[in-house]
Design a protein around this motif. Structure first.
Motif, mmCIF file in Angstrom:
data_model
loop_
_atom_site.group_PDB
_atom_site.id
_atom_site.type_symbol
_atom_site.label_atom_id
_atom_site.label_comp_id
_atom_site.label_asym_id
_atom_site.label_seq_id
_atom_site.Cartn_x
_atom_site.Cartn_y
_atom_site.Cartn_z
ATOM 1 N N ALA A 169 -6.027 -4.098 8.784
ATOM 2 C CA ALA A 169 -4.969 -4.228 9.799
ATOM 3 C C ALA A 169 -3.611 -4.415 9.140
ATOM 4 O O ALA A 169 -2.605 -3.837 9.584
ATOM 5 N N SER A 170 -3.560 -5.184 8.049
ATOM 6 C CA SER A 170 -2.260 -5.438 7.399
ATOM 7 C C SER A 170 -1.708 -4.177 6.746
ATOM 8 O O SER A 170 -0.507 -4.082 6.500
ATOM 9 N N ILE A 171 -2.574 -3.226 6.464
ATOM 10 C CA ILE A 171 -2.119 -1.931 5.941
ATOM 11 C C ILE A 171 -1.605 -1.061 7.086
ATOM 12 O O ILE A 171 -0.501 -0.508 7.030
ATOM 13 N N GLU A 172 -2.403 -0.970 8.146
ATOM 14 C CA GLU A 172 -2.041 -0.058 9.242
ATOM 15 C C GLU A 172 -0.866 -0.568 10.070
ATOM 16 O O GLU A 172 -0.083 0.229 10.574
ATOM 17 N N GLU A 173 -0.750 -1.894 10.167
ATOM 18 C CA GLU A 173 0.336 -2.450 10.988
ATOM 19 C C GLU A 173 1.716 -2.128 10.434
ATOM 20 O O GLU A 173 2.703 -2.155 11.150
ATOM 21 N N GLN A 174 1.810 -1.853 9.147
ATOM 22 C CA GLN A 174 3.120 -1.505 8.571
ATOM 23 C C GLN A 174 3.318 0.006 8.521
ATOM 24 O O GLN A 174 4.263 0.499 7.902
ATOM 25 N N GLY A 175 2.425 0.757 9.193
ATOM 26 C CA GLY A 175 2.610 2.200 9.287
ATOM 27 C C GLY A 175 2.005 2.986 8.145
ATOM 28 O O GLY A 175 2.171 4.204 8.078
ATOM 29 N N PRO A 231 0.846 -1.201 0.000
ATOM 30 C CA PRO A 231 0.000 0.000 0.000
ATOM 31 C C PRO A 231 0.880 1.250 0.000
ATOM 32 O O PRO A 231 2.022 1.189 0.448
ATOM 33 N N ALA A 232 0.357 2.345 -0.507
ATOM 34 C CA ALA A 232 1.086 3.617 -0.461
ATOM 35 C C ALA A 232 1.404 3.931 0.996
ATOM 36 O O ALA A 232 0.534 3.826 1.863
ATOM 37 N N GLY A 233 2.646 4.293 1.255
ATOM 38 C CA GLY A 233 3.053 4.584 2.628
ATOM 39 C C GLY A 233 3.613 3.375 3.344
ATOM 40 O O GLY A 233 4.121 3.497 4.458
ATOM 41 N N GLY A 234 3.524 2.217 2.724
ATOM 42 C CA GLY A 234 4.081 1.001 3.313
ATOM 43 C C GLY A 234 5.063 0.350 2.361
ATOM 44 O O GLY A 234 5.299 0.850 1.252
ATOM 45 N N THR A 235 5.656 -0.760 2.784
ATOM 46 C CA THR A 235 6.643 -1.456 1.943
ATOM 47 C C THR A 235 6.416 -2.961 1.915
ATOM 48 O O THR A 235 7.198 -3.685 1.303
ATOM 49 N N GLY A 267 12.439 -3.208 2.925
ATOM 50 C CA GLY A 267 11.699 -1.952 2.873
ATOM 51 C C GLY A 267 12.478 -0.818 2.235
ATOM 52 O O GLY A 267 11.938 0.271 2.041
ATOM 53 N N SER A 268 13.734 -1.059 1.895
ATOM 54 C CA SER A 268 14.552 0.018 1.318
ATOM 55 C C SER A 268 14.227 0.194 -0.165
ATOM 56 O O SER A 268 13.646 -0.681 -0.797
ATOM 57 N N ALA A 269 14.634 1.352 -0.699
ATOM 58 C CA ALA A 269 14.479 1.620 -2.128
ATOM 59 C C ALA A 269 15.431 0.718 -2.908
ATOM 60 O O ALA A 269 16.511 0.374 -2.422
ATOM 61 N N THR A 270 15.018 0.317 -4.101
ATOM 62 C CA THR A 270 15.873 -0.566 -4.895
ATOM 63 C C THR A 270 15.577 -0.415 -6.378
ATOM 64 O O THR A 270 14.475 -0.009 -6.753
ATOM 65 N N THR A 271 16.586 -0.733 -7.192
ATOM 66 C CA THR A 271 16.374 -0.821 -8.641
ATOM 67 C C THR A 271 16.713 -2.227 -9.137
ATOM 68 O O THR A 271 16.843 -2.451 -10.332
ATOM 69 N N VAL A 272 16.840 -3.164 -8.190
ATOM 70 C CA VAL A 272 17.174 -4.544 -8.547
ATOM 71 C C VAL A 272 15.878 -5.347 -8.684
ATOM 72 O O VAL A 272 15.113 -5.463 -7.723
#
Lengths: 342, 342
Positions: B298-304, A152-156, A211-216
């Motif tokens: 919950a799976s969206i919010e739990e990751q911030g 989701p946007a805002g998550g990883t 959760g980090s940015a990547t181009t791989v």
């Protein structure tokens, strides 16, 4: 065999080849027919990734026990404007085909209707379905979750599937206006292609597992893809999860991939299709109002912008006249795999 | 009066002030009540641009003859699952309120239903409507064209409106899951704010009138805005034009702005709202499946990551407890304009 050698096949050749292969793989005759048609449509419209290439996927799905090859769809009508087709674990195409006339009838009777396909395996695009309904004169919207690959946007972390949305609109005397897109930034296959080619992916395609940015590409495949359009695409992806998941009593993308349990199979779950009859609101004035839609399309094309589907339609005209060029290596690969899978 | 001075108002104060002002402007009592509630909702949820600021817009709409201030909505049911409300040129809110119980009843009877609002003036957000339907226990989708301000992907001339899409999902025991976004890159008001502040806009917000790239807000306002998400957002904008325009016998955004004829009034036209009853497909199992949707949230919010609407909900909690701070200058401006408009 040269690597880029192709065979020229008529669409009838494609159909015959797809049917023979699907039969050899073990699909029942009704599934053979339904699945083969979507592959013919893919080749015809220049979407090679949804053409006979998918015979490899279908064969794997049978071999791994992901799909029930002879499932018999069961139809019910839980409410006047609702159609439900339990696909019994088979491919979605036959469930759709069985439900389609009932959905069309319900939409004409009630003005709007919805069809849930439940317990089906998805491995094809949605545009053939909304196009078919638009050819029936209906406005159609279809969507389905897939496997949890998209953050989701805002998550990883992956929550959503690639969750396509497809729409069809009837055009009197012409091919329907149709679009079909993933709510992920790109199709998962695009990332696979980058991985195989050893090419980096743009930084906005996804996140690494940490959760980090990547181009791989490998890291995005192991981590999470992004939705298109930031928080708006993310909202749409959530909507698809909800209305083609819990709303119809079927799996979310997270549940689908959990059920797959590492087999690497196609997504299992549901699909929601909404159909609206233009005559419902408009009655005899429908033709006049559909003509105003043509003015909208003209105002897009007159400024040099393309309508969605225009590339497919151009490819279709060529394919119908001249046939399609299929890589000889692909045919060899399909033959090898489907002989193994017996 | 200091420029940043505010007045603390309870939501009842806001309601009373909005009602008194709308009455002075000349709206009929039914419209006063319906329109005031959307402004209370805007202030309550921290959306100042949809709060009492809109009293200025409403006053202008009446003064310029854009809206029929005492229009009486007329309801019809062209098919079992279709509700039509002809708003008679009045504000959309009353048409929605009059149709809402009929849409809900049709959705419960048929499983899915659609409501067209025709011939209404739009100047409010759609989220209060889908939230209301979700509070009725229904899943809701709403959209409307606006004025042709937005270019299709691949073009530079305005065709689409800002064409919002709003979605509501009922959450047992909690506030509904609701999103509402423009299919344009940003709200038109954002560009206005940049213009007033003399600030450049990002280069992907729009096109100059000659089709060239620009970061000048005035040029985007005179030229064309872009859709969000490239060709995918553009496809969605086209869908909104079609299903809330010709499909319901109402105006496209190009037709709406042509009809406005330079008055600078709010968009006139239609709106489509689709409602689905979760009990339709699910029957007694609805509660169990809605609980699976909670696992998705919950799976969206739990990751911030935030759920859409979470900022509004946080603002709502504060507003209900403490009231809202309204700029004193805004009240003075509204009083000045609405006394003039008598």
């Amino acid at each position: 065999m040269r690597a880029n050698e192709t065979i020229l096949m008529s669409l009838d050749d494609v159909r015959d080849y797809a049917r023979a292969t699907l039969t050899r793989v073990g699909l029942s005759p009704a599934h053979v027919e339904a699945v083969a048609e979507t592959m013919v449509a893919g080749e015809r419209d220049g979407c090679a990734s949804h053409g006979i290439y998918r015979l490899l996927v279908a064969a794997q799905s049978v071999a791994k026990g992901v799909v029930v090859p002879d499932a018999v769809p069961v139809l019910s009508r839980p409410a006047p404007a609702l159609i439900r087709v339990d696909g019994g674990g088979g491919f979605a195409q036959l469930a759709f085909d069985r439900g389609r006339p009932h959905l069309a009838e319900a939409a004409r009777t009630c003005g709007i209707a919805a069809m849930a396909l439940n317990n089906v395996v998805h491995f094809a695009a949605l545009w053939p379905e909304v196009e078919a309904l638009a050819e029936d004169g209906l406005v159609a919207l279809a969507c389905t979750p897939s496997h949890a690959w998209v953050a989701p946007a805002g998550g990883t972390k992956p929550v959503f599937g690639t969750n396509p949305i497809a729409f069809g609109w009837p055009r009197p005397g012409g091919m329907p206006f149709v679009f079909d897109f993933a709510t992920s930034m790109v199709a998962r296959g695009e990332i696979e292609l980058h991985r195989r080619a050893g090419k980096p992916v743009p930084p906005d395609w996804g996140h690494a597992p940490d959760g980090s940015a990547t181009t791989v590409a490998e890291e995005v495949l192991a981590g999470a893809m992004r939705t298109f359009g930031g928080h708006k695409g993310s909202a749409l992806a959530a909507m698809v999860e909800l209305i083609a998941g819990p709303l119809i009593g079927d799996l979310t993308s997270a549940e689908s991939i959990a059920k797959d349990a590492g087999r690497g199979g196609s997504p299992i779950g549901g699909e929601l299709i909404i159909a609206i009859d233009p005559a419902g609101f408009l009655g005899a004035a429908a033709a006049e109002h559909l003509a105003r839609a043509e003015a909208l399309f003209a105002s897009i094309e007159e400024q040099g912008a393309r309508l969605p589907g225009s590339r497919r339609h151009a490819a279709r005209a060529v394919s119908l006249a001249e046939g399609v060029h299929v890589p000889r290596q692909l045919i060899a690969d399909i033959d090898a795999v489907t002989k193994e899978s017996r």
